[in-house]
Design a protein around this motif. Structure first.
Motif, PDB file in Angstrom:
ATOM      1  N   LEU A  86       0.848  -1.183   0.000  1.00  0.00           N
ATOM      2  CA  LEU A  86       0.000   0.000   0.000  1.00  0.00           C
ATOM      3  C   LEU A  86       0.884   1.234   0.000  1.00  0.00           C
ATOM      4  CD1 LEU A  86      -2.727  -1.002   2.613  1.00  0.00           C
ATOM      5  CD2 LEU A  86      -3.057  -0.744   0.144  1.00  0.00           C
ATOM      6  N   VAL A  87       0.463   2.244  -0.734  1.00  0.00           N
ATOM      7  CA  VAL A  87       1.213   3.486  -0.823  1.00  0.00           C
ATOM      8  C   VAL A  87       0.694   4.449   0.231  1.00  0.00           C
ATOM      9  CG1 VAL A  87       1.862   5.415  -2.324  1.00  0.00           C
ATOM     10  CG2 VAL A  87       1.523   3.125  -3.298  1.00  0.00           C
ATOM     11  N   ASP A  88       1.594   5.026   1.012  1.00  0.00           N
ATOM     12  CA  ASP A  88       1.176   6.052   1.967  1.00  0.00           C
ATOM     13  C   ASP A  88       1.935   7.342   1.696  1.00  0.00           C
ATOM     14  OD1 ASP A  88       3.618   6.263   3.571  1.00  0.00           O
ATOM     15  OD2 ASP A  88       3.069   4.325   4.444  1.00  0.00           O
ATOM     16  N   LEU A  89       1.516   8.394   2.393  1.00  0.00           N
ATOM     17  CA  LEU A  89       2.040   9.727   2.101  1.00  0.00           C
ATOM     18  C   LEU A  89       3.512   9.880   2.447  1.00  0.00           C
ATOM     19  CD1 LEU A  89      -1.002  11.838   3.375  1.00  0.00           C
ATOM     20  CD2 LEU A  89      -0.475  11.178   1.030  1.00  0.00           C
ATOM     21  N   ASN A  90       4.032   8.972   3.249  1.00  0.00           N
ATOM     22  CA  ASN A  90       5.428   9.062   3.665  1.00  0.00           C
ATOM     23  C   ASN A  90       6.370   8.221   2.821  1.00  0.00           C
ATOM     24  OD1 ASN A  90       4.864  10.793   5.917  1.00  0.00           O
ATOM     25  ND2 ASN A  90       4.075   9.018   7.024  1.00  0.00           N
ATOM     26  N   ASP A 109      -7.234  10.490   0.003  1.00  0.00           N
ATOM     27  CA  ASP A 109      -8.337   9.705   0.553  1.00  0.00           C
ATOM     28  C   ASP A 109      -8.601   8.406  -0.206  1.00  0.00           C
ATOM     29  OD1 ASP A 109      -8.773  11.587   2.531  1.00  0.00           O
ATOM     30  OD2 ASP A 109     -10.200  12.731   1.320  1.00  0.00           O
ATOM     31  N   ILE A 110      -7.974   8.217  -1.363  1.00  0.00           N
ATOM     32  CA  ILE A 110      -8.180   6.961  -2.084  1.00  0.00           C
ATOM     33  C   ILE A 110      -7.088   5.966  -1.688  1.00  0.00           C
ATOM     34  CG2 ILE A 110      -9.166   8.255  -4.028  1.00  0.00           C
ATOM     35  CD1 ILE A 110      -6.636   7.273  -5.630  1.00  0.00           C
ATOM     36  N   VAL A 111      -7.311   4.715  -2.042  1.00  0.00           N
ATOM     37  CA  VAL A 111      -6.331   3.665  -1.787  1.00  0.00           C
ATOM     38  C   VAL A 111      -5.458   3.511  -3.024  1.00  0.00           C
ATOM     39  CG1 VAL A 111      -5.989   1.209  -1.292  1.00  0.00           C
ATOM     40  CG2 VAL A 111      -7.867   2.463  -0.204  1.00  0.00           C
ATOM     41  N   VAL A 112      -4.166   3.533  -2.845  1.00  0.00           N
ATOM     42  CA  VAL A 112      -3.221   3.296  -3.938  1.00  0.00           C
ATOM     43  C   VAL A 112      -2.326   2.138  -3.517  1.00  0.00           C
ATOM     44  CG1 VAL A 112      -1.405   4.241  -5.404  1.00  0.00           C
ATOM     45  CG2 VAL A 112      -3.264   5.729  -4.603  1.00  0.00           C
ATOM     46  N   ALA A 113      -2.162   1.176  -4.408  1.00  0.00           N
ATOM     47  CA  ALA A 113      -1.331   0.008  -4.099  1.00  0.00           C
ATOM     48  C   ALA A 113      -0.489  -0.341  -5.309  1.00  0.00           C
ATOM     49  CB  ALA A 113      -2.200  -1.185  -3.708  1.00  0.00           C
ATOM     50  N   VAL A 114       0.626  -1.021  -5.053  1.00  0.00           N
ATOM     51  CA  VAL A 114       1.489  -1.507  -6.124  1.00  0.00           C
ATOM     52  C   VAL A 114       1.696  -3.007  -5.952  1.00  0.00           C
ATOM     53  CG1 VAL A 114       2.690   0.667  -6.525  1.00  0.00           C
ATOM     54  CG2 VAL A 114       3.552  -0.873  -4.785  1.00  0.00           C
ATOM     55  N   ASP A 115       1.654  -3.693  -7.078  1.00  0.00           N
ATOM     56  CA  ASP A 115       1.933  -5.128  -7.109  1.00  0.00           C
ATOM     57  C   ASP A 115       2.052  -5.548  -8.570  1.00  0.00           C
ATOM     58  OD1 ASP A 115       2.259  -7.826  -6.633  1.00  0.00           O
ATOM     59  OD2 ASP A 115       0.610  -7.969  -5.208  1.00  0.00           O
ATOM     60  N   ALA A 116       3.176  -6.145  -8.936  1.00  0.00           N
ATOM     61  CA  ALA A 116       3.340  -6.643 -10.301  1.00  0.00           C
ATOM     62  C   ALA A 116       2.377  -7.774 -10.580  1.00  0.00           C
ATOM     63  CB  ALA A 116       4.782  -7.100 -10.516  1.00  0.00           C
ATOM     64  N   ASN A 117       1.978  -8.499  -9.538  1.00  0.00           N
ATOM     65  CA  ASN A 117       0.987  -9.573  -9.657  1.00  0.00           C
ATOM     66  C   ASN A 117      -0.389  -8.955  -9.441  1.00  0.00           C
ATOM     67  OD1 ASN A 117      -0.794 -11.744  -9.175  1.00  0.00           O
ATOM     68  ND2 ASN A 117       0.848 -13.021  -8.370  1.00  0.00           N
TER      69      ASN A 117
END
Length: 341
Positions: A86-90, A109-117
């Motif tokens: 999960l991506v956070d502001l820090n 306020d939205i959810v941002v995530a990273v995953d190659a899968n």
């Protein structure tokens, strides 16, 4: 076809064979493409970069965030971390990638995530959000989105291109048939109706597809970490333009149209700046860059004046129809159940 392309063309035939077999296996269910209960909206392209995926993702976030709990799932290109995160502001760019961090900082306020899968990423997100935007996932066939937006730049239309390595296509032009719609991006604002019709004809759209045309709108303000200035502020400044994007030409041409004078440092897309390059940039007094590159530079150089020029998507035609289709997709309504647009 130039000499280099002629040399590389046999390799393109081989690459086309591999990608075509892969697509055939997915199309005929020999390879599994997973459907999820949560609405998935995919934004991608056939070309290698430079089509405006990030502005389109931000357009969709603006459109949906007030009505749905939205997540953006990206692979996090060139990040040093692995797996789902999960991506956070820090976070730093090196941990999550420039574009995911840009999305999170702009829309906290939205959810941002990273995953190659992507399949695993969706599994992690599907119980905590209502809509997932898949960034740069058109070739990720292991997941079946509810709605796919295919982008192609006006200056580099995919039907005029060749497959890698002779050209810039990631797969055959026939792959465009998987898209629900095609958006021609970075068009001139005064693009004529007749030219739009010609491009639609050349796209050879399927009956279920529609073409839309959009341009890039540039903000009137440039933004820094703690400073905001009108773009006119640069008229009397000696500044450097720093770009690490696939196609900086539209931005360069726009700034030149304003009669601004600048030096241009042009790097490759998602460029990781070296220590020597950062030292060189630190000697400049004023730097204008893209929002994506600003994410990489703001904590690594001490230039007194470091700004980026925000951009957004503006549709030239049929925006109401495009919005309605996106809203239907976010509500989980399959395309075949929609009215004609």
């Amino acid at each position: 076809m130039n000499k280099l392309r002629k040399i590389l063309f046999p390799f393109s035939i081989a690459y086309d064979g591999v990608t075509s077999i892969r697509n055939w296996l997915f199309n005929n269910n020999y390879l599994k493409s997973t459907k999820f209960d949560i609405p998935l909206i995919c934004v991608g392209n056939l070309n290698m970069g430079g089509t405006g995926k990030s502005p389109m993702i931000e357009y969709l976030i603006h459109l949906l965030k007030d009505d749905y709990k939205v997540a953006v799932l990206s692979r996090g290109y060139k990040r040093k971390s692995k797996g789902f995160q999960l991506v956070d502001l820090n976070n730093k760019v090196e941990e999550v990638g420039d574009e995911p961090l840009q999305f999170k900082l702009k829309f906290p306020d939205i959810v941002v995530a990273v995953d190659a899968n992507r399949r695993r990423g969706i599994e992690k997100l599907k119980d905590v959000v209502e809509v997932i935007l898949l960034d740069d996932a058109f070739q990720h066939r292991k997941v079946q989105p509810l709605f796919s937006i295919l982008l192609t730049s006006y200056s580099d239309l995919y039907f005029n291109d060749l497959i890698l390595p002779a050209g810039n296509l990631r797969e055959s032009k026939s792959g465009a048939a998987r898209a629900n719609c095609v958006v021609v991006t970075k068009c001139p604002e005064n693009l004529s109706y007749s030219k739009q019709q010609q491009i639609q004809f050349d796209l050879k759209l399927k009956p279920h597809q529609h073409a839309y045309f959009s341009s890039i709108s540039y903000a009137s303000l440039i933004q820094g970490v703690e400073k905001v200035k009108h773009l006119e502020y640069l008229e009397e400044k000696e500044f450097v333009l720093v770009t690490g994007i696939a196609n900086p030409s539209p931005l360069v041409n726009y700034l030149k149209s304003l009669n601004l004078s600048f030096k241009h440092y042009n790097y490759s897309d998602h460029h990781n700046f070296t220590g020597q390059e950062l030292v060189q940039l630190d000697q400049e007094k004023c730097i204008l860059t893209t929002e994506k590159d600003f994410m990489r530079l703001k904590n690594n150089i001490k230039v007194a004046e470091l700004y980026y020029l925000p951009i957004s998507v503006s549709f030239l035609n049929k925006e109401e129809g495009f919005i309605e289709r996106i809203q239907n997709a976010a509500a989980g309504i399959p395309e075949e159940e929609n009215v004609d647009f």
